[in-house]
Design a protein around this motif. Structure first.
Motif, PDB file in Angstrom:
ATOM      1  N   ARG A 137      52.648  20.860  50.252  1.00 32.29           N
ATOM      2  CA  ARG A 137      52.679  22.298  50.542  1.00 32.29           C
ATOM      3  C   ARG A 137      51.263  22.881  50.537  1.00 32.29           C
ATOM      4  N   ALA A 138      50.492  22.533  49.523  1.00 34.17           N
ATOM      5  CA  ALA A 138      49.135  23.075  49.410  1.00 34.17           C
ATOM      6  C   ALA A 138      48.238  22.561  50.533  1.00 34.17           C
ATOM      7  N   VAL A 139      48.343  21.279  50.848  1.00 35.62           N
ATOM      8  CA  VAL A 139      47.487  20.693  51.881  1.00 35.62           C
ATOM      9  C   VAL A 139      47.849  21.225  53.257  1.00 35.62           C
ATOM     10  N   ALA A 140      49.140  21.358  53.543  1.00 37.67           N
ATOM     11  CA  ALA A 140      49.546  21.891  54.843  1.00 37.67           C
ATOM     12  C   ALA A 140      48.966  23.286  55.051  1.00 37.67           C
ATOM     13  N   ALA A 141      49.015  24.122  54.022  1.00 41.52           N
ATOM     14  CA  ALA A 141      48.465  25.474  54.132  1.00 41.52           C
ATOM     15  C   ALA A 141      46.956  25.423  54.370  1.00 41.52           C
ATOM     16  N   ARG A 142      46.275  24.530  53.698  1.00 42.91           N
ATOM     17  CA  ARG A 142      44.815  24.422  53.873  1.00 42.91           C
ATOM     18  C   ARG A 142      44.449  23.884  55.250  1.00 42.91           C
ATOM     19  N   VAL A 143      45.222  22.916  55.739  1.00 43.98           N
ATOM     20  CA  VAL A 143      44.954  22.370  57.064  1.00 43.98           C
ATOM     21  C   VAL A 143      45.110  23.457  58.118  1.00 43.98           C
ATOM     22  N   LEU A 144      46.166  24.234  58.026  1.00 42.31           N
ATOM     23  CA  LEU A 144      46.364  25.319  58.989  1.00 42.31           C
ATOM     24  C   LEU A 144      45.219  26.325  58.916  1.00 42.31           C
ATOM     25  N   ARG A 162      46.986  34.978  56.008  1.00 45.57           N
ATOM     26  CA  ARG A 162      48.410  35.302  56.107  1.00 45.57           C
ATOM     27  C   ARG A 162      49.218  34.096  56.588  1.00 45.57           C
ATOM     28  N   ALA A 163      48.678  33.382  57.577  1.00 43.33           N
ATOM     29  CA  ALA A 163      49.402  32.238  58.115  1.00 43.33           C
ATOM     30  C   ALA A 163      49.525  31.117  57.088  1.00 43.33           C
ATOM     31  N   ALA A 164      48.446  30.845  56.357  1.00 43.96           N
ATOM     32  CA  ALA A 164      48.493  29.801  55.339  1.00 43.96           C
ATOM     33  C   ALA A 164      49.499  30.156  54.252  1.00 43.96           C
ATOM     34  N   SER A 165      49.519  31.416  53.858  1.00 48.11           N
ATOM     35  CA  SER A 165      50.481  31.860  52.850  1.00 48.11           C
ATOM     36  C   SER A 165      51.911  31.741  53.373  1.00 48.11           C
ATOM     37  N   ALA A 166      52.114  32.108  54.636  1.00 52.42           N
ATOM     38  CA  ALA A 166      53.452  32.002  55.223  1.00 52.42           C
ATOM     39  C   ALA A 166      53.918  30.554  55.275  1.00 52.42           C
ATOM     40  N   LEU A 167      53.020  29.642  55.637  1.00 51.70           N
ATOM     41  CA  LEU A 167      53.399  28.233  55.727  1.00 51.70           C
ATOM     42  C   LEU A 167      53.735  27.670  54.350  1.00 51.70           C
ATOM     43  N   ALA A 168      52.945  28.011  53.348  1.00 56.23           N
ATOM     44  CA  ALA A 168      53.235  27.539  51.991  1.00 56.23           C
ATOM     45  C   ALA A 168      54.591  28.046  51.509  1.00 56.23           C
ATOM     46  N   GLU A 213      57.125  28.870  53.565  1.00 54.55           N
ATOM     47  CA  GLU A 213      58.175  28.403  54.464  1.00 54.55           C
ATOM     48  C   GLU A 213      58.537  26.950  54.244  1.00 54.55           C
ATOM     49  N   LEU A 214      57.561  26.122  53.899  1.00 52.07           N
ATOM     50  CA  LEU A 214      57.809  24.688  53.764  1.00 52.07           C
ATOM     51  C   LEU A 214      58.582  24.365  52.498  1.00 52.07           C
ATOM     52  N   ASN A 215      59.451  23.376  52.630  1.00 53.67           N
ATOM     53  CA  ASN A 215      60.127  22.798  51.470  1.00 53.67           C
ATOM     54  C   ASN A 215      59.926  21.289  51.556  1.00 53.67           C
ATOM     55  N   PRO A 216      58.716  20.812  51.228  1.00 54.60           N
ATOM     56  CA  PRO A 216      58.351  19.426  51.538  1.00 54.60           C
ATOM     57  C   PRO A 216      59.132  18.401  50.723  1.00 54.60           C
TER      58      PRO A 216
END
Length: 286
Positions: free
Chosen positions: A269-276, A246-252, A254-257
């Motif tokens: 966007r994809a990497v940030a979600a995976r890192v989280l 859920r958090a990874a989906s929310a971050l993807a 929410e971000l507008n990189p």
């Protein structure tokens, strides 16, 4: 050929304040960014340089009033080998280890990283995630600036022209955990494509519900940013697989990189979600 600007080298903080009050100077510590700027490759070179390397008032790491205080002239190498950093903020040492080679780590300072205000500044998300306070000084006194207010726009800070960054105060909250991850083109000596700091408190047990969650990122916007929608997903829940999803989906969402020469917006966007997702998985041990 580039022309080197004139340099003033005060030996006391009072002398530095007097120079800043009298004229416009670019304060410089280790100079690792200035050397590039003088060539004209990174904005306009400064007209005058204020060499603050010898101001011992800006050095040292110590505990004061339940906070870890880090002098602005603390180098990355000093962060890496400090017993206090190892005890209270080991993620700061982890971040310092990713910045440049040994030469940069011996000269580059945390204060320089802060006031350079690059969105890719590796230490900046850590300061956001920790609710750090940046302490600025000038001839008539000091003021404390929350990290969330320190970088108002691209490569801009809240400092006035006659102010110096003196120190950074990081509160030592009970049960606070902090993790850091950087993604670059290679494992070392690389400017970040995505950098993330994740902070929370789990007062009951290590794998208990997370409280006071902060997710901060660099290299994804014009300034370092927090991710409040993602933080809300993580607040009050345990670090299990469903939570990570859920958090990874929310971050993807929410971000507008940013899109730039180092990386595309979609990659970030994809990497940030995976890192989280990975950071949560590591803490949940599943």
């Amino acid at each position: 050929m580039p022309v080197e600007p004139p340099v003033a080298s005060p030996r006391s903080l009072a002398d530095a304040y007097a120079l800043l009050a009298a004229d416009r100077y670019r304060p410089v510590a280790g100079g690792t960014d200035l050397l590039v700027q003088i060539t004209g490759e990174l904005g306009e070179p400064p007209d005058r340089v204020l060499d603050i390397w010898h101001l011992d008032e800006l050095r040292g790491i110590r505990v004061e009033s339940n906070a870890l205080v880090i002098g602005a002239l603390t180098t990355y190498a000093e962060l890496r080998r400090s017993p206090l950093i190892a005890e209270f903020l080991p993620a700061f040492a982890d971040a310092a280890a990713t910045i440049g080679a040994a030469q940069i780590q011996n000269r580059g300072t945390i204060g320089g990283n802060v006031v350079n205000a690059s969105p890719a500044g590796d230490m900046l998300p850590l300061l956001l995630a920790c609710d750090a306070q940046l302490v600025a000084g000038r001839g008539d006194g000091e003021r404390w600036i929350p990290a969330r207010e320190f970088w108002p726009s691209y490569r801009q800070t809240a400092l006035q022209p006659d102010e110096l960054l003196l120190k950074i105060s990081v509160p030592l909250a009970t049960g606070r955990q902090l993790r850091y991850r950087k993604v670059g083109t290679r494992r070392a000596q690389a400017i970040s494509k995505v950098v993330m700091a994740l902070a929370w408190r789990a007062d009951d047990e290590p794998a208990g519900p997370w409280r006071d969650v902060h997710v901060a990122l660099g290299s994804v916007a014009a300034t370092p940013v927090r991710a409040p929608a993602t933080e809300a997903v993580l607040e009050g829940v345990q670090p299990d697989e469903a939570t990570a999803d859920r958090a990874a989906s929310a971050l993807a969402g929410e971000l507008n990189p940013i899109d730039d020469v180092r990386s595309s917006a979609e990659y970030r966007r994809a990497v940030a979600a995976r890192v989280l997702h990975r950071l949560i998985r590591d803490e949940g041990a599943w």
